[in-house]
Design an enzyme around this catalytic site. Sequence first.
Site, PDB file in Angstrom:
ATOM      1  CD1 TRP A 163      10.520  -7.478   7.572  1.00 22.41           C
ATOM      2  CD2 TRP A 163      12.410  -6.544   6.834  1.00 22.41           C
ATOM      3  NE1 TRP A 163      11.272  -8.464   6.989  1.00 22.41           N
ATOM      4  CE2 TRP A 163      12.440  -7.917   6.531  1.00 22.41           C
ATOM      5  CE3 TRP A 163      13.502  -5.767   6.469  1.00 22.41           C
ATOM      6  CZ2 TRP A 163      13.509  -8.526   5.881  1.00 22.41           C
ATOM      7  CZ3 TRP A 163      14.572  -6.359   5.805  1.00 22.41           C
ATOM      8  CH2 TRP A 163      14.567  -7.720   5.522  1.00 22.41           C
ATOM      9  CG  ASN A 164      11.963  -4.839   1.929  1.00 21.58           C
ATOM     10  OD1 ASN A 164      10.853  -4.317   2.050  1.00 21.58           O
ATOM     11  ND2 ASN A 164      12.293  -5.543   0.869  1.00 21.58           N
ATOM     12  CE  LYS A 187       0.605  -5.981   9.600  1.00 20.36           C
ATOM     13  NZ  LYS A 187       2.027  -6.022  10.096  1.00 20.36           N
ATOM     14  CD  GLU A 263       4.023  -5.220  -6.507  1.00 22.54           C
ATOM     15  OE1 GLU A 263       5.028  -5.866  -6.861  1.00 22.54           O
ATOM     16  OE2 GLU A 263       3.341  -4.555  -7.295  1.00 22.54           O
ATOM     17  NE  ARG A 291      17.323   0.087  -4.553  1.00 21.11           N
ATOM     18  CZ  ARG A 291      16.100  -0.427  -4.697  1.00 21.11           C
ATOM     19  NH1 ARG A 291      15.931  -1.670  -5.097  1.00 21.11           N
ATOM     20  NH2 ARG A 291      15.046   0.313  -4.462  1.00 21.11           N
ATOM     21  CB  CYS A 297      11.208  -8.080  -3.638  1.00 19.55           C
ATOM     22  SG  CYS A 297      10.833  -6.411  -4.151  1.00 19.55           S
ATOM     23  CD  GLU A 394      12.930 -13.056  -1.820  1.00 22.52           C
ATOM     24  OE1 GLU A 394      12.105 -13.597  -1.052  1.00 22.52           O
ATOM     25  OE2 GLU A 394      12.742 -11.947  -2.325  1.00 22.52           O
TER      26      GLU A 394
END
Length: 491
Positions: A163-164, A187, A263, A291, A297, A394
């Site tokens: 979603w980012n 998707k 990724e 950002r 990521c 994270e």
Amino acid sequence: MNSLQTTTQAERILDAVPDELFIGGWTPSQDHRTLTVYNPATDLPIKTIADGSPDDGLKALGAAAQAAQHWARTSPLDRSNLLRKVYEAVIDKSEEMATLITLEMGKTLSEARTEVVYGADYIRWYSEEAVRFEGRNRLSPDGLSRIVTSKEPVGPSLLITPWNFPLAMATRKIAPALAAGCTVILKPAELTPLTSLFLARLLGEAGVPEGVVNVVTTSNAPGLSEAMMKDNRLRKVSFTGSTVVGKRLVAQASDQMLRMSMELGGNAPLIVFEDADLDNAVKGAVTAKLRNGGQSCVASNRILVHESVADAFVDKFARQMAGVTLGNGLDPATALGPLIDGRAVDKCALFVEDAIGKGARAVVGGKRVPGAGHFYPATVLDHVPLEARIMHEEVFGPVAPVYRFATDEEAVSVANDTPFGLASFIFSRDLNRVQGIVDQLQSGMVGVNRGTVSNVAAPFGGIKHSGLGREGGSEGIEEYLNVKYVAYDRA
Ligand code: NAD
């Protein structure tokens, strides 16, 4: 722009988003289940769309499989020209696309505009690469045969996006796939599917044939992908998202021996050495941290600063972070939008409390923002110990933990003390030292004296638990190509 205009404009843009599941030559199931998309700045619903079933995924795969042969046989130049048309269509609709991204994902409108340019650039780049991938022709070492290689599209590919970056993560996959001659099923993330549906509409209007790009929106990603990955018409999965889901997909892919691109998550260190230009290091740290609201990521998850410059760095960094205005991304005064959902805010709060409980000090922020929407302020934590969770996991939010190191060896050892290996950042004026540190860092990408690494012409990707394969650059198209080797007898 006043809020009334904003609302009217937003409604018009939302009306232009198709609410069906797909473009392609297939009919979705008739169970009429729906999926509602919310604005993270207000927590209010913005649009309801179809919620696809595993059966819809199989129908989309059927359409992609049916279109595959014809699409693979189109000329590279035809594919190139079509992608160029799509690029121009996206640029033409930049403002609508950017508003849609802000509405469903929350980032500021100015960042959304940057994403549109960045996302569209993947389409332009691969419209150019479509005519450039090459095989080779050489004599075998014993001189008895000629080795000729050519590249062929891998075939129908399932593309799963997070979603980012609702546009850029989709175009970074669709564009190389189409350029290589593959048909796709996209998707998108269930939290931000509207940008993908709008993109699908532009692809169709630009003339992408039926079945070549299929979009399936669903709240049942595991069921849909599992059904598709069991079907031998699918040949590849390209996934961007969390490492935990990526590992599950790699395991599932073994059944049909699917090509995989992964990724995944990161835990980027940003290292400031004592000889760094501190103002530039602060600028880079603010960019690398804020950002996309820290929801990237490659966001700097850990800031490692040499102890001799740490006080000066923290002072300057804290002043910059304290001046960041939090608010609705549609408001031009906003520099930091909401996080994607309540869970993201809880994670920031939990990691901050954990670090403070273990001895860290909150210099800026560190407190939840009451009211509607999912807001967490820009936060700087100083003296964060290595035991804190944020040094290992994270945070995916605007929280910057600072750790003070004494030697280069310690900085490298702390930087590499993670299962992840996506990006790292280094700030130093000594390029010999920089090269020595770059050689030792376990990450797929390193930013030197800058806080960003993403570029359409560069191979984006990680090592260790951050993934497999690369996206972008000339490397990105290879992920969608198989090599065929022909041995010609040298009669
Ligand atoms: P996520 O793994 O929860 O979801 C990503 C996508 O996978 C979504 O479309 C989701 O619907 C789908 N999904 C979830 N469970 C699935 C399953 N069992 N089977 C198939 N699909 C499934 O990740 P997220 O929260 O959307 O994104 C954040 C993560 O993505 C972070 O860890 C971030 O670092 C990573 N990310 C990586 C990159 C990169 O290029 N390396 C880029 C952006 C985000």
